[in-house]
Motif scaffolding. Sequence first.
Motif, PDB file in Angstrom:
ATOM      1  N   MET A  94       6.179  -4.947  -7.277  1.00  0.00           N
ATOM      2  CA  MET A  94       7.068  -5.658  -6.366  1.00  0.00           C
ATOM      3  C   MET A  94       6.727  -7.134  -6.238  1.00  0.00           C
ATOM      4  O   MET A  94       7.632  -7.993  -6.231  1.00  0.00           O
ATOM      5  N   ASN A  95       5.463  -7.475  -6.135  1.00  0.00           N
ATOM      6  CA  ASN A  95       5.112  -8.903  -6.043  1.00  0.00           C
ATOM      7  C   ASN A  95       5.561  -9.650  -7.295  1.00  0.00           C
ATOM      8  O   ASN A  95       6.065 -10.769  -7.209  1.00  0.00           O
ATOM      9  N   ILE A 111       9.663   5.081  -7.965  1.00  0.00           N
ATOM     10  CA  ILE A 111       9.194   4.540  -6.691  1.00  0.00           C
ATOM     11  C   ILE A 111       7.822   3.875  -6.877  1.00  0.00           C
ATOM     12  O   ILE A 111       7.599   2.732  -6.449  1.00  0.00           O
ATOM     13  N   ARG A 112       6.907   4.590  -7.527  1.00  0.00           N
ATOM     14  CA  ARG A 112       5.551   4.055  -7.718  1.00  0.00           C
ATOM     15  C   ARG A 112       5.556   2.786  -8.555  1.00  0.00           C
ATOM     16  O   ARG A 112       4.889   1.797  -8.227  1.00  0.00           O
ATOM     17  N   ASP A 134      14.639  -1.103  -0.113  1.00  0.00           N
ATOM     18  CA  ASP A 134      13.620  -1.236   0.931  1.00  0.00           C
ATOM     19  C   ASP A 134      13.132  -2.672   1.062  1.00  0.00           C
ATOM     20  O   ASP A 134      12.869  -3.152   2.171  1.00  0.00           O
ATOM     21  N   GLU A 135      13.008  -3.345  -0.071  1.00  0.00           N
ATOM     22  CA  GLU A 135      12.462  -4.708  -0.096  1.00  0.00           C
ATOM     23  C   GLU A 135      13.551  -5.777  -0.034  1.00  0.00           C
ATOM     24  O   GLU A 135      13.261  -6.970  -0.149  1.00  0.00           O
ATOM     25  N   ALA A 167       7.951   0.638  -9.057  1.00  0.00           N
ATOM     26  CA  ALA A 167       8.581  -0.491  -8.370  1.00  0.00           C
ATOM     27  C   ALA A 167       7.654  -1.067  -7.300  1.00  0.00           C
ATOM     28  O   ALA A 167       7.547  -2.296  -7.150  1.00  0.00           O
ATOM     29  N   LYS A 168       6.978  -0.212  -6.574  1.00  0.00           N
ATOM     30  CA  LYS A 168       6.044  -0.704  -5.558  1.00  0.00           C
ATOM     31  C   LYS A 168       4.893  -1.466  -6.201  1.00  0.00           C
ATOM     32  O   LYS A 168       4.469  -2.509  -5.701  1.00  0.00           O
ATOM     33  N   ALA A 169       4.408  -0.941  -7.328  1.00  0.00           N
ATOM     34  CA  ALA A 169       3.279  -1.577  -8.007  1.00  0.00           C
ATOM     35  C   ALA A 169       3.641  -2.954  -8.540  1.00  0.00           C
ATOM     36  O   ALA A 169       2.773  -3.842  -8.642  1.00  0.00           O
ATOM     37  N   VAL A 200      13.538   1.354  -3.942  1.00  0.00           N
ATOM     38  CA  VAL A 200      12.512   0.406  -3.511  1.00  0.00           C
ATOM     39  C   VAL A 200      13.102  -0.994  -3.404  1.00  0.00           C
ATOM     40  O   VAL A 200      12.775  -1.748  -2.476  1.00  0.00           O
TER      41      VAL A 200
END
Length: 286
Positions: free
Chosen positions: A276-277, A269-270, A26-27, A272-274, A23
């Motif tokens: 990310m901000n 993955i979950r 990706d970011e 890191a996405k949660a 992730v």
Amino acid sequence: MKTGLIVEGGGMKCAYSAGVLDVFLDEQIGFDYCIGVSAGAANCASFLAGQRERNLRFYTQHVKDPNYISVRSLVKTGSLFGLHYIYGDMTNEGGVDPLDYDAYQANATDTYLPATDAATGQAHYFNKSQIHRNAYEPIMASCALPVACQPIEYENHVYFDGGVADSVPIQHALDHGCDRVVILFSKPRGFRMKPQGGRLAYTLKLRHRYPKVVEALNHRHEMYNREMDLVDALEEQGKVMTFCPSADIEIGTYTTDPGIMQQLYDNGIRDAKAQMNEVKEFLNGK
């Protein structure tokens, strides 16, 4: 402000940090400094080379190769994990899943890989500049679990797993000027280590040739817990951000079930996405 990344070891449990790191790719999250321990060092190599899902393949596909981890490997090589096979035959150019060496070295991140000097029991920190094309002995050294693996010889020294001497190298990151550090753990939040298991086995195996490693293993839990106390204090001060598996997935250091490791990767993955901000704000000094 100098930003740092620490990736804890933990064998197959590091499938979690593989997900978090993908992730980050990706970011387009990057760091000024990076240190990965044991399997965390291997995860960092793919991350720094920009090879998304390469780590995942090692946890869910290549793991079924008996030369990767098996009793057969133990009998044939003296190591449960076939380190020379994983980070040699498979990782070299022309291998089944090579590291993009040029991209790895072109990454400007100041990168380290801790190993444990077998003669002294002290941590030795390899720099990425000491890794050469088709010669990944520093990664092997950082991953060489005592008893489960034969030690790795490199430049007339012998090394074991970096986690023996420095499991969570937060002080190394601070000493190298990091102001903000993201740490990826393989263990649940709040974990504290108990005295090392298998004491009789590792003592009998190592005491004659590597007594300092035995001593380090005997006190590893004390070192680990001191490091975790420091991490907690720095997190309270806003200088550290941590990732720990949020799902209750039972997995051990030597697990070879691809389905379980896929679950752990997906958990990374979950998570890191949660967050990310929060990661971006943290690394931007907010």
